[in-house]
Each structure stands twice: as structure tokens, then as C-alpha cells.
Design a protein around this motif. Structure first.
Motif, short mmCIF file in Angstrom:
data_model
loop_
_atom_site.label_atom_id
_atom_site.label_comp_id
_atom_site.label_asym_id
_atom_site.label_seq_id
_atom_site.Cartn_x
_atom_site.Cartn_y
_atom_site.Cartn_z
N THR A 1 0.87 -1.17 0.00
CA THR A 1 0.00 0.00 0.00
C THR A 1 0.90 1.22 0.00
O THR A 1 1.88 1.25 0.74
CB THR A 1 -0.85 0.04 1.29
OG1 THR A 1 -1.19 -1.30 1.62
CG2 THR A 1 -2.06 0.88 1.12
N GLY B 1 2.73 4.46 0.82
CA GLY B 1 2.93 5.31 1.98
C GLY B 1 2.52 4.76 3.33
O GLY B 1 2.17 5.53 4.21
N VAL C 1 13.01 -2.44 4.63
CA VAL C 1 14.32 -2.99 4.27
C VAL C 1 15.35 -1.90 3.95
O VAL C 1 15.08 -0.99 3.17
CB VAL C 1 14.17 -3.92 3.04
CG1 VAL C 1 15.48 -4.63 2.75
CG2 VAL C 1 13.06 -4.94 3.25
N LYS D 1 9.69 7.12 -0.11
CA LYS D 1 9.88 8.43 0.52
C LYS D 1 8.85 8.66 1.64
O LYS D 1 9.20 9.03 2.76
CB LYS D 1 9.77 9.55 -0.53
CG LYS D 1 10.80 9.45 -1.63
CD LYS D 1 10.63 10.55 -2.66
CE LYS D 1 9.34 10.45 -3.48
NZ LYS D 1 9.25 9.23 -4.32
N THR D 2 7.58 8.43 1.30
CA THR D 2 6.53 8.67 2.28
C THR D 2 6.69 7.76 3.49
O THR D 2 6.54 8.18 4.64
CB THR D 2 5.15 8.45 1.62
OG1 THR D 2 5.06 9.31 0.49
CG2 THR D 2 4.01 8.77 2.57
N1 ATP Z 1 12.56 0.14 2.66
C1 ATP Z 1 11.46 -0.52 2.29
N2 ATP Z 1 11.36 -1.86 2.45
C2 ATP Z 1 10.25 -2.51 2.09
N3 ATP Z 1 9.19 -1.94 1.53
C3 ATP Z 1 9.22 -0.61 1.35
C4 ATP Z 1 10.34 0.17 1.71
N4 ATP Z 1 10.11 1.45 1.40
C5 ATP Z 1 8.88 1.47 0.87
N5 ATP Z 1 8.34 0.26 0.84
C6 ATP Z 1 7.02 -0.07 0.27
O1 ATP Z 1 6.96 0.48 -1.03
C7 ATP Z 1 5.69 1.09 -1.26
C8 ATP Z 1 5.88 2.51 -1.72
O2 ATP Z 1 6.40 3.32 -0.69
P1 ATP Z 1 6.08 4.88 -0.62
O3 ATP Z 1 4.64 5.13 -0.85
O4 ATP Z 1 6.69 5.40 0.62
O5 ATP Z 1 6.91 5.42 -1.89
P2 ATP Z 1 7.10 6.93 -2.37
O6 ATP Z 1 8.55 7.11 -2.66
O7 ATP Z 1 6.50 7.86 -1.37
O8 ATP Z 1 6.30 6.94 -3.72
P3 ATP Z 1 5.59 8.20 -4.46
O9 ATP Z 1 6.66 9.01 -5.09
O10 ATP Z 1 4.70 7.55 -5.47
O11 ATP Z 1 4.83 8.95 -3.41
C9 ATP Z 1 4.89 0.89 0.00
O12 ATP Z 1 4.05 -0.21 -0.15
C10 ATP Z 1 5.90 0.61 1.06
O13 ATP Z 1 5.37 -0.24 2.02
#
Ligand code: ATP
Ligand code: MG
Length: 400
Positions: A8, A10, A17, A51-52
Motif C-alpha cells: 500500500t 505510503g 528494508v 519516501k513517504t
Molecule cells: N525500505 C522498504 N522496504 C520494504 N518496503 C518498502 C520500503 N520502502 C517502501 N516500501 C514499500 O513500497 C511502497 C511505496 O512506498 P512509498 O509510498 O513510501 O513510496 P514513495 O517514494 O512515497 O512513492 P511516491 O513518489 O509515489 O509517493 C509501500 O508499499 C511501502 O510499504
């Protein structure tokens, strides 16, 4: 058995990880005290890189130290929402700046302010309101131990005025020695646009972390842990799953989630077989298209998409001169889009005059959806505006 993976957007995933270092740095900055450089931080990276989730993880860490955390997204009106959240009340003040129409009846006596001046006043007022809001909140806390963390997600130049106001407020608060921290996040090109603004040189000094893929060993470790309890998988299967993620965070969740789910669907209960893994990976790939590739492409200019389409013809690396030729454009023209795509982690340079895809499975996605994307570009070039988003889901067009 509950599925331990959560693909999901954010949400802090059950297994986060490979990000310990940034979290530890931030932790250090909090205990280090006022003026610690890690208290002002920028996180950048491609869509779905986490990032989120990192903002949330840092927020969690701050709370563990007894701090208060306010999260906002940098869309229109965020400075006011921040001030409201900090003061717990509506900070809209009846003033000529906020409500120019009131000036017309003469009650406020500000009707002679030129428009430029109104804008300036508004910005200063915004900044002052924020500064006071943070200050007042801190006054009520035990500032020796507690502080305030503000996180701002989806930073973009569209709300530059408000970012300037926030930046000024932060600068003053730091100068006053207040116990605060600010973390901003956004796509690399958006953050670059924002940071190129001369009015916020102060923010340019923020620590910058560019989030990328996480090392394969870390992914394997996480899979070993998740598939080592009630539901197990053999080493060969774990390696297959790990390789399919390419270390890309969103894909870790998707692959884990779908492998788990396919093993349930196939009635394998306590095991994830190789067959479950293969089917799960296929599912994950299709979902990645819907959830990451499609939105990432939507945010790009038409010519950048054409650049990617021209690259997707190749099975391996692409020659930049050849890509420009395929686009019927000069190498200089192609270079503008090459730079933009590299900046956003969608492609990467591999040698002199060569580029390749960096975002996993983007090539396959473009090949599967090339015709649709091309049509969308043609329509927007003809001035037909945006194609409706209610097209068939990408997953339905691709293989399943
Ligand atoms: N370090 C990590 N290890 C495992 N899963 C991760 C990790 N970081 C993020 N995720 C998973 O990846 C997905 C995307 O993360 P997130 O929404 O934070 O990305 P984002 O960089 O904010 O994307 P966007 O630019 O579209 O907003 C989420 O489902 C999150 O659970
Ligand atoms: Mg995000």
C-alpha cells in the motif's frame, strides 16, 4: 495466516528494508540537540522508492523521543493547514491580505495596497503565523526534552510561495535555537526545481538523501524472515523472489504479497512453492505497472515518454544518438529529456552515449502499453487535452 506484506502506498511496511542508516542519522540528530545538521533533511527518489514511508518512519522515531510530529503534503494551502494543526484552531484571520474583497467596503482601510504588496504581506504573514504557531506549541512543551518535527511530502514548485514562507519560518526558528526538525520529500526533479529558487538558499543546505534500491542481501534477509515462520519457502524460491524485486522497495511488498497470496490460492498453506513464486511475480509485475509506472509516466512531458518509448525498442542498452533519430529529433533535443529521465531515476547512463532503464520492468511496461501511450501523446499534441483516466486498467491490457 495474515499476509505480512503490505503493498500500500505510503504505509510503513511490516519489514522496512535497508533504510537503517538514515533512520539512525536522524535519531542521532534528535539527541544531538539544536543545530544538528541532520535536523534539516531532504529525501528524494523515484516513485515507489519509499519516501513517504521514510517520513513516517522518521516521525515514529521522533515520537519515541517524546516529540510531536506534524505531517503535511505540499499542495495548495499547506502552510495554513500546518499552522492550524499546530495551534489546534483555524488560523484564518480576517485581514485585507487574506480576504481582499473585505477591503472593498472600506472597513479595513487597506484598499490602497498594490497587488504586489498584498502578495508580499501575505507571504510574510504566512511565515510569521507559522513561526508563531510552532513557537507557541513549543512553549507549552518541555523543550529541553521535546521538540517538533514537521514533515512535508510531495514537494513541488507549484506551491513555491508557501515553501518560501515555510523556509523563512524554519530559518528563524533554527536561529532562535528552538527544538525543531524539518524533513521534506519529493521527486528528484521537483526538489531540484524548488531548490533552484534563490529565495530559499537556506534550505539548500539541508542534508540530502537520495533513496534508491536496497541491496539484494537485505531483501533476501527480509524474505527469509517473512517466509520462515508459519509459511515457509526453500532457498531457491527465496532467491527467485529476491531477484524479481531488483531491490526496488515497492516491488518487495508486491512480490512478497503476491507470492504469499498465490500459495494460499493454490492451496499450499504452509509452503510457497516455486510455482507460487512464479505466478506471484507475474501478478506483482502487472500491479507495479498500475501502481508505479502509470502514475510515473503521467507526470512526464510527452517528449520524455517518447524518449522512453524509443528506448524500449532495444533489448539492452540504448545509444542516445539512435534514440534521438527514432524520435526524429536532434541529439541536443534528446539530451534534454535524457537528463530529466536520469534525474528521476527512470533511466541511467551506462557508458559514453549510452543509457538503459533503471526503474525495474519499465521496458516491459512500455512495450505492453506503447500503443496506448503513443495514442495519448498524439491526442494531447493535437490539443485534445488529457485522455480520460477511466481507460481500461493497465493490468487488463497487459499479460496476467
Ligand atoms: N525500505 C522498504 N522496504 C520494504 N518496503 C518498502 C520500503 N520502502 C517502501 N516500501 C514499500 O513500497 C511502497 C511505496 O512506498 P512509498 O509510498 O513510501 O513510496 P514513495 O517514494 O512515497 O512513492 P511516491 O513518489 O509515489 O509517493 C509501500 O508499499 C511501502 O510499504
Ligand atoms: Mg509518497
Amino acid at each position: 495466516m495474515p499476509n505480512p506484506f503490505k503493498p500500500t502506498a505510503g504505509r510503513i511496511p511490516p519489514v522496512l528494508v535497508g533504510r537503517e542508516e538514515i533512520i539512525d542519522d536522524f535519531d542521532y540528530a534528535i539527541t544531538d540537540g539544536v543545530g544538528s545538521p541532520g535536523r534539516l533533511m531532504f529525501l528524494t527518489g523515484a516513485r515507489g522508492v519509499g519516501k513517504t514511508v521514510m517520513l513516517d518512519a522518521l516521525g515514529e522515531r521522533a515520537r519515541q523521543h517524546g516529540w510531536e510530529v506534524v505531517n503535511e503534503s505540499a499542495d495548495h494551502g499547506f502552510t495554513k493547514r500546518l499552522a492550524d494543526a499546530l495551534t489546534g484552531k483555524d488560523t484564518t484571520r480576517i485581514s485585507a491580505y487574506e480576504m481582499p474583497s473585505l477591503g472593498a467596503n472600506g472597513t479595513l482601510g487597506n484598499i490602497e495596497l498594490s497587488l504586489g504588496r498584498v502578495e508580499l504581506e501575505r507571504k510574510e504573514e504566512r511565515s510569521l503565523t507559522l513561526r508563531q504557531a510552532v513557537g507557541a506549541r513549543l512553549d507549552k512543551m518541555n523543550e529541553n526534552k521535546q521538540g517538533i518535527l514537521i514533515t512535508l511530502d510531495e514537494v513541488q514548485s507549484g506551491t513555491m510561495d508557501e515553501i518560501r514562507a515555510l523556509s523563512t519560518a524554519v530559518q528563524h526558528l533554527i536561529r532562535e535555537g528552538r527544538n525543531i526538525a524539518f524533513v521534506f520529500a519529493g521527486l528528484p526533479s521537483a526538489v531540484n526545481d524548488v531548490l533552484s529558487d534563490n529565495a530559499i538558499t537556506f534550505l539548500q543546505r539541508a542534508e540530502r538523501h537520495h533513496l534508491g534500491s536496497v541491496p539484494a542481501e537485505k531483501v533476501l534477509e527480509a524474505f527469509e524472515e517473512s517466509f520462515g515462520g508459519e509459511k515457509k519457502a526453500g532457498m531457491e524460491t527465496l532467491i527467485r523472489l529476491t531477484n524479481a524485486t531488483h531491490g526496488y522497495p515497492f516491488m518487495i511488498q508486491l512480490v512478497g504479497y503476491w507470492a504469499w497470496r498465490m500459495s494460499e490460492t493454490n492451496g499450499h498453506g504452509e509452503r510457497v512453492t516455486d510455482e507460487d513464486a512464479v505466478q506471484g511475480i507475474e501478478k506483482a509485475r502487472a500491479k507495479l505497472g498500475d501502481m508505479v509506472h502509470a502514475p510515473a509516466l503521467r507526470g512526464l512531458p510527452a517528449q520524455a515518454i517518447n524518449y522512453l518509448l524509443a528506448m524500449s525498442v532495444d533489448d539492452g542498452v540504448s545509444n542516445t544518438g539512435e534514440v534521438a533519430r527514432r524520435m526524429n529529433r536532434s541529439p541536443q533535443f534528446g539530451n534534454v529529456y535524457r537528463t530529466m529521465l536520469i534525474e528521476n531515476d527512470l533511466i541511467e547512463p551506462v557508458g559514453y552515449g549510452e543509457v538503459t532503464f533503471k526503474m525495474p520492468y519499465l521496458r516491459d511496461y512500455l512495450r505492453e502499453h506503447g500503443a496506448y501511450l503513443q495514442m495519448r501523446e498524439n491526442i494531447s499534441e493535437l490539443g485534445g487535452g488529457e485522455v480520460s483516466e477511466s481507460k481500461p486498467s493497465e493490468g487488463e491490457l497487459g499479460e496476467h
